[in-house]
Design a protein around this motif. Structure first.
Motif, PDB file in Angstrom:
ATOM      1  N   VAL A 205       0.849  -1.202   0.000  1.00 27.19           N
ATOM      2  CA  VAL A 205       0.000   0.000   0.000  1.00 27.19           C
ATOM      3  C   VAL A 205       0.875   1.238   0.000  1.00 27.19           C
ATOM      4  CG1 VAL A 205      -1.787   1.242   1.247  1.00 27.19           C
ATOM      5  CG2 VAL A 205      -1.845  -1.250   1.171  1.00 27.19           C
ATOM      6  N   ARG A 206       1.897   1.257   0.853  1.00 23.53           N
ATOM      7  CA  ARG A 206       2.832   2.394   0.841  1.00 23.53           C
ATOM      8  C   ARG A 206       3.563   2.486  -0.487  1.00 23.53           C
ATOM      9  NH1 ARG A 206       4.870   0.973   6.188  1.00 23.53           N
ATOM     10  NH2 ARG A 206       6.923   0.644   5.248  1.00 23.53           N
ATOM     11  N   ARG A 207       3.912   1.345  -1.040  1.00 26.14           N
ATOM     12  CA  ARG A 207       4.624   1.364  -2.323  1.00 26.14           C
ATOM     13  C   ARG A 207       3.741   1.928  -3.431  1.00 26.14           C
ATOM     14  NH1 ARG A 207       5.782  -3.618  -2.493  1.00 26.14           N
ATOM     15  NH2 ARG A 207       4.485  -4.356  -4.202  1.00 26.14           N
ATOM     16  N   GLU A 208       2.417   1.598  -3.390  1.00 26.62           N
ATOM     17  CA  GLU A 208       1.511   2.141  -4.398  1.00 26.62           C
ATOM     18  C   GLU A 208       1.342   3.642  -4.229  1.00 26.62           C
ATOM     19  OE1 GLU A 208      -1.229   2.182  -7.592  1.00 26.62           O
ATOM     20  OE2 GLU A 208       0.352   0.818  -6.943  1.00 26.62           O
ATOM     21  N   SER A 209       1.251   4.119  -2.979  1.00 30.18           N
ATOM     22  CA  SER A 209       1.168   5.560  -2.746  1.00 30.18           C
ATOM     23  C   SER A 209       2.420   6.260  -3.260  1.00 30.18           C
ATOM     24  CB  SER A 209       0.982   5.849  -1.251  1.00 30.18           C
ATOM     25  OG  SER A 209      -0.208   5.267  -0.765  1.00 30.18           O
ATOM     26  N   ALA A 210       3.576   5.650  -3.008  1.00 29.50           N
ATOM     27  CA  ALA A 210       4.824   6.241  -3.494  1.00 29.50           C
ATOM     28  C   ALA A 210       4.878   6.239  -5.025  1.00 29.50           C
ATOM     29  CB  ALA A 210       6.010   5.473  -2.922  1.00 29.50           C
ATOM     30  N   ARG A 211       4.366   5.191  -5.646  1.00 26.11           N
ATOM     31  CA  ARG A 211       4.374   5.140  -7.116  1.00 26.11           C
ATOM     32  C   ARG A 211       3.519   6.261  -7.707  1.00 26.11           C
ATOM     33  NH1 ARG A 211       1.371   3.540 -11.250  1.00 26.11           N
ATOM     34  NH2 ARG A 211      -0.363   2.987  -9.867  1.00 26.11           N
ATOM     35  N   LEU A 212       2.309   6.430  -7.153  1.00 26.58           N
ATOM     36  CA  LEU A 212       1.464   7.515  -7.650  1.00 26.58           C
ATOM     37  C   LEU A 212       2.109   8.874  -7.404  1.00 26.58           C
ATOM     38  CD1 LEU A 212      -2.068   6.281  -6.478  1.00 26.58           C
ATOM     39  CD2 LEU A 212      -1.079   6.156  -8.774  1.00 26.58           C
ATOM     40  N   THR A 213       2.769   9.003  -6.245  1.00 27.11           N
ATOM     41  CA  THR A 213       3.441  10.267  -5.937  1.00 27.11           C
ATOM     42  C   THR A 213       4.546  10.558  -6.950  1.00 27.11           C
ATOM     43  OG1 THR A 213       2.969   9.981  -3.584  1.00 27.11           O
ATOM     44  CG2 THR A 213       4.731  11.526  -4.176  1.00 27.11           C
ATOM     45  N   LEU A 214       5.386   9.562  -7.204  1.00 30.21           N
ATOM     46  CA  LEU A 214       6.500   9.777  -8.126  1.00 30.21           C
ATOM     47  C   LEU A 214       6.009  10.015  -9.548  1.00 30.21           C
ATOM     48  CD1 LEU A 214       9.520   9.939  -8.442  1.00 30.21           C
ATOM     49  CD2 LEU A 214       9.600   7.441  -8.695  1.00 30.21           C
ATOM     50  N   GLU A 215       4.962   9.299  -9.959  1.00 28.22           N
ATOM     51  CA  GLU A 215       4.421   9.525 -11.302  1.00 28.22           C
ATOM     52  C   GLU A 215       3.897  10.956 -11.443  1.00 28.22           C
ATOM     53  OE1 GLU A 215       1.482   6.581 -12.044  1.00 28.22           O
ATOM     54  OE2 GLU A 215       2.929   5.090 -12.771  1.00 28.22           O
ATOM     55  N   SER A 216       3.197  11.449 -10.429  1.00 31.51           N
ATOM     56  CA  SER A 216       2.694  12.827 -10.478  1.00 31.51           C
ATOM     57  C   SER A 216       3.842  13.825 -10.524  1.00 31.51           C
ATOM     58  CB  SER A 216       1.803  13.118  -9.266  1.00 31.51           C
ATOM     59  OG  SER A 216       0.675  12.271  -9.260  1.00 31.51           O
ATOM     60  N   LEU A 217       4.910  13.570  -9.737  1.00 31.87           N
ATOM     61  CA  LEU A 217       6.054  14.475  -9.735  1.00 31.87           C
ATOM     62  C   LEU A 217       6.753  14.467 -11.079  1.00 31.87           C
ATOM     63  CD1 LEU A 217       7.507  13.637  -6.195  1.00 31.87           C
ATOM     64  CD2 LEU A 217       6.359  15.754  -6.867  1.00 31.87           C
ATOM     65  N   LEU A 218       6.888  13.292 -11.679  1.00 26.48           N
ATOM     66  CA  LEU A 218       7.545  13.227 -12.983  1.00 26.48           C
ATOM     67  C   LEU A 218       6.714  13.909 -14.058  1.00 26.48           C
ATOM     68  CD1 LEU A 218       8.861   9.530 -12.890  1.00 26.48           C
ATOM     69  CD2 LEU A 218      10.189  11.627 -12.583  1.00 26.48           C
ATOM     70  N   THR A 219       5.390  13.778 -13.965  1.00 26.87           N
ATOM     71  CA  THR A 219       4.527  14.436 -14.945  1.00 26.87           C
ATOM     72  C   THR A 219       4.577  15.955 -14.786  1.00 26.87           C
ATOM     73  OG1 THR A 219       3.051  12.527 -14.952  1.00 26.87           O
ATOM     74  CG2 THR A 219       2.178  14.591 -15.822  1.00 26.87           C
ATOM     75  N   ASP A 220       4.572  16.419 -13.536  1.00 22.46           N
ATOM     76  CA  ASP A 220       4.579  17.854 -13.285  1.00 22.46           C
ATOM     77  C   ASP A 220       5.956  18.468 -13.535  1.00 22.46           C
ATOM     78  OD1 ASP A 220       3.207  20.266 -12.161  1.00 22.46           O
ATOM     79  OD2 ASP A 220       4.779  20.037 -10.646  1.00 22.46           O
ATOM     80  N   GLY A 221       7.018  17.730 -13.195  1.00 22.94           N
ATOM     81  CA  GLY A 221       8.375  18.212 -13.399  1.00 22.94           C
ATOM     82  C   GLY A 221       8.921  19.015 -12.246  1.00 22.94           C
ATOM     83  N   ARG A 222       8.081  19.484 -11.334  1.00 23.31           N
ATOM     84  CA  ARG A 222       8.557  20.248 -10.174  1.00 23.31           C
ATOM     85  C   ARG A 222       8.777  19.288  -9.014  1.00 23.31           C
ATOM     86  NH1 ARG A 222       3.944  24.468  -9.243  1.00 23.31           N
ATOM     87  NH2 ARG A 222       2.735  22.607  -9.815  1.00 23.31           N
TER      88      ARG A 222
END
Length: 467
Positions: A205-222
């Motif tokens: 569950v933590r790993r999935e939250s981290a995956r969504l977090t990193l994907e959003s950060l990579l998409t946003d770029g900031r």
């Protein structure tokens, strides 16, 4: 003239009186005639009654004579019966009471023997028919269920949009990685592999939250610590929503509606199991499959499938709590279900599905069977090569440690062990003991899906030479 009138006037009453007397005489004559007729009729009836009374007296005398004859015959029969009984007692050397007891004992012994034979035959037929019926029900249920099997690991790999993004992910002097790992509780691995980063965590569950977090950060770029915290908070909320949705979808797939009284916390916790695996098998998929199998077996047996499906769907709910609460997942899951209003049958089935307590209900037995069928299906679970090899080596070591064993082969991917023994050192009885001891050690020491067959082979050879 005067004398003539007096004579006519005086004769008129006399004439009337004569007429009245004549009329009365006629009436009297008629009454006498009728009286004589009635008397004659009464005489005839009296004669008939007298004759009937005489006939009844004769019949009564005849019945009395017959009763006396019957009493005489009954007395003769009683005397002859007593004589016959005395004769039989003298001949057999037993009294009538002893003979009766002997007959009763013989009949009782025969009845018991017949009953024992009948019971044995019924038990034999019940075992044969029960095993065949059980195999048929399980095979039919497994055949009717077609589910996918997916293997998952504890590492999630993400592809970067460009190689330059690695520098942003790392940050100045690695501050982004440190902030990411501190906020998410997940290890972020950035190595020399081009265009890839990895997330490693035992908690899916933590790993999935981290995956969504990193994907959003990579998409946003900031990418910076404050942005990481903000994005992770949104990702956690999204994962919570996905867990609730997964739990509701599982209930609908199995045929249990949320209106059936399942607590929202149970539904959410059930949904978190979509991110958990056991031996590579997705736990939520395993629960849905077990619920389908248990429901079909219950329907074949004529048992109400609703409670059975509910118990099978929740039997591994404790795996979502095993890292938070001490104890086996069966006990913690049963206690968690009890606190959230599940019935005693469901709680008992959850607690007993691994045999930690005795299964005392049909729901518990069917939950055990469905769990074993789902976990033991070919391809349902997997393990690492190292663990697989270690398990096979340990299987052979356990069997080889017994005296008289010459060779040991682990076969069929570790689901069968063939043990070759020396026939001059190990007799048939000892071969059975070795099989039981090896099976006991395997149960106590190893963890494995399904079952392992232990076969001890004892071969006797006689060799002679003709010269």
């Amino acid at each position: 003239m005067g004398i003539a009138q007096n004579t006519g006037t005086g004769s008129s009453p006399l004439l009337a009186a004569g007429v009245l007397i004549a009329a009365l005489g006629l009436v009297l004559i008629a009454a006498l005639r009728l009286l004589r007729q009635r008397r004659a009729e009464l005489d005839r009836r009296e004669e008939r009654l007298t004759a009937e009374l005489r006939r009844l007296h004769l019949h009564e005398d005849e019945l009395a004579a017959r009763a006396a004859e019957s009493e005489r015959i009954r007395g003769e029969l009683a005397e002859r019966s007593a004589e016959s009984r005395l004769l039989l007692e003298r001949t057999a050397g037993l009294t009538s009471a002893q003979a009766r007891d002997e007959v009763v004992r013989a009949a009782e012994a025969e009845a018991r023997r017949e009953a024992a034979l009948t019971v044995r035959e019924i038990e034999r037929r019940a075992v044969v028919e029960g095993e065949g019926r059980a195999r048929e029900i399980i095979a039919s249920s497994v055949q009717r269920l077609a589910s996918e099997h997916t293997a998952e690991t504890v590492v999630t790999t993400l592809r970067l949009p460009s190689e330059d993004m690695k520098g942003r992910v790392i940050g100045r002097e690695g501050r982004n990685i440190r902030a990411f790992e501190a906020v998410t509780g997940v290890n972020l691995i950035v190595d020399d592999t081009p265009g890839l980063v990895q997330l490693s965590c035992f908690d899916p569950v933590r790993r999935e939250s981290a995956r969504l977090t990193l994907e959003s950060l990579l998409t946003d770029g900031r990418i910076h610590p404050a942005r990481i915290e903000e994005t992770h908070e949104r990702s956690r909320s999204e994962v919570e929503r996905l867990c609730v949705r997964a739990g509701e979808d599982a209930l609908l797939t199995v045929g249990i509606g949320t209106a059936d009284g399942m607590a929202p916390e149970l539904v959410r916790t059930l949904g978190t199991l979509r991110y958990r695996t056991s031996y590579g098998q997705n736990v939520l998929g395993h629960l849905v499959e077990s619920a389908h199998l248990a429901g079909m077996m219950a329907a074949e047996l004529g048992v109400d499938p609703e409670a059975v499906r509910r118990a099978a769907l929740l039997h591994d709910i404790g795996k979502a709590l095993s890292h938070e609460v001490a104890g086996s997942h069966a006990r913690t899951g049963a206690e968690f279900a009890r606190r959230h209003g599940e019935s005693a049958e469901v709680v008992h089935a959850i607690a007993a599905h691994h045999g930690e307590i005795e299964a005392k209900t049909v729901e518990a037995v069917l939950t055990q069977a469905a769990d074993a069928c789902s976990a033991g299906r070919p391809g349902a679970r997997k393990e690492s090569v190292e663990a697989y090899v270690r398990r096979l080596e340990r299987l052979e070591e356990i069997a080889r440690a017994h005296d008289g064993v010459t060779k040991v082969y682990a076969m069929q991917a570790g689901r069968e062990v063939r043990v070759m023994v020396q026939p001059e050192k190990v007799d048939d009885l000892r071969a059975q003991e070795i099989a039981r001891e090896v099976a006991r050690q395997v149960r106590e020491e190893l963890t494995y899906p399904g079952q392992i067959r232990i076969t001890v082979v004892r071969e006797s050879r006689a060799t002679e030479f003709a010269r």
